[in-house]
Design an enzyme around this catalytic site. Structure first.
Site: not given
Ligand code: RUB
Length: 305
Positions: A125, A194
């Site tokens: 991701c 998340d």
């Molecule tokens: C994004 C996702 C990321 C986490 C952590 O999913 O799963 O790995 O949110 O991101 P989506 P961060 O694109 O569906 O929001 O480290 O930037 O908080």
């Protein structure tokens, strides 16, 4: 951006990633406090609680959104007048955004120390915290290679590979189904989060748990990055994390399927603590088993309600 614009942008995923969502929500409340006028404190409270609901309804899975709003609204109940409440909301919102950005920077420094010179990293991701670790390792002169999954259906992996390539990092895009095949080349898996539950389970982009299983099978360390506001205190008292399901149009085009075919599009999954070697937070690398301690440290005594 105001609250309505922010909630819509989060829903559409123009603002995405748990940390960015959290900061955007805190900023939206701060902006409302800065720009709106209220005749009395009761109307202010009512409007802010409506704003809270709008923001919380925008996406259900990342607890960072809930915690950012909780932080921003903290103390509003005790404010005696509009001026006091406005000042508090503006201050809390600014404090949250600052602390959040600092947390990502600290995670980058701490997590980068787990990346050895010459390492091959796999990520999934598009996590700002996970990518910060990789970027810091690279900036510190470590020669690293990164494999990044496409992350269907939304394909956040495209953002990831471009972001890393822009930094001059050697990066290779793979489809999600190639994870087990490439695992033999990988020294460390680094992903974001998340939500982190009271028992150390990590909720992250759909497919994360497959990376964890493949890493476990190949004895490759699986490291999660997460600011402490990704910890869900509600899960301590039995709440479960809602896994968001998104539009089927993210998976197929109109007319591609026979009408009887159903589509299921969950966009997050759960990785149990036993597959996680460490959680990199801004206060250090902790084991999934110590999440409760951090919860108490971070949120104070947590009361059942
Ligand atoms: C994004 C996702 C990321 C986490 C952590 O999913 O799963 O790995 O949110 O991101 P989506 P961060 O694109 O569906 O929001 O480290 O930037 O908080």
């Amino acid at each position: 951006m105001n609250v309505d614009e922010t909630a819509d942008a989060i829903k559409r995923m123009d603002i995405r990633g748990a940390g960015r969502i959290a900061r955007a929500a805190a900023e939206a409340i701060g902006n409302t406090a800065r720009t709106q006028e209220w005749k009395d404190i009761d109307v202010l409270r009512k409007d802010i609680l409506t704003a809270r609901k709008k923001l919380l309804d925008s996406r259900p899975t990342a607890v960072s959104l809930f915690n950012a709003i909780r932080y921003t609204l903290k103390g509003m109940d005790k404010c005696k007048n509009v001026k006091e409440a406005k000042e508090l909301l503006i201050r809390n919102s600014e404090d949250f955004v600052k602390a959040s950005n600092e947390a990502v920077a600290k995670i980058g420094i701490i997590g980068s120390r787990r990346i050895k010179d010459g390492s091959v990293i796999l990520t999934h991701c598009n996590s700002s915290a996970a990518l910060e670790c990789i970027k810091v390792a690279h900036r510190n002169g470590k020669k690293i290679k990164v494999y990044a999954t496409e992350s269907r259906p939304w394909r956040q992996g495209i953002l990831t590979v471009n972001e890393l390539a822009k930094e001059g990092i050697d990066v290779t895009l793979i489809i999600d189904g190639a994870v087990r095949s490439v695992m033999k080349k990988i020294d460390i898996v680094i992903v974001g989060s998340d939500t982190i539950t009271s028992n150390g389970t990590v909720i992250n982009k759909i497919g994360t748990s497959q990376l964890a299983l493949a890493a476990n099978e190949a004895r490759v360390p699986f490291v999660v990055c997460g600011e402490t506001y990704k910890i869900s205190s509600q899960t301590l008292f039995g709440d479960t994390v809602t896994i968001e399901e998104r539009e089927t149009s993210e998976i197929v085009r109109d007319g591609e399927l026979r009408s009887s075919v159903k589509i299921f599009n969950p966009v997050f999954d759960s990785t149990p603590a036993k597959y996680i070697d460490g959680i990199v937070t801004e206060i250090g690398i902790v084991s999934p088993g110590s999440v409760y301690e951090i919860m108490v440290r971070r949120f104070g005594e947590i009361e059942f309600n």
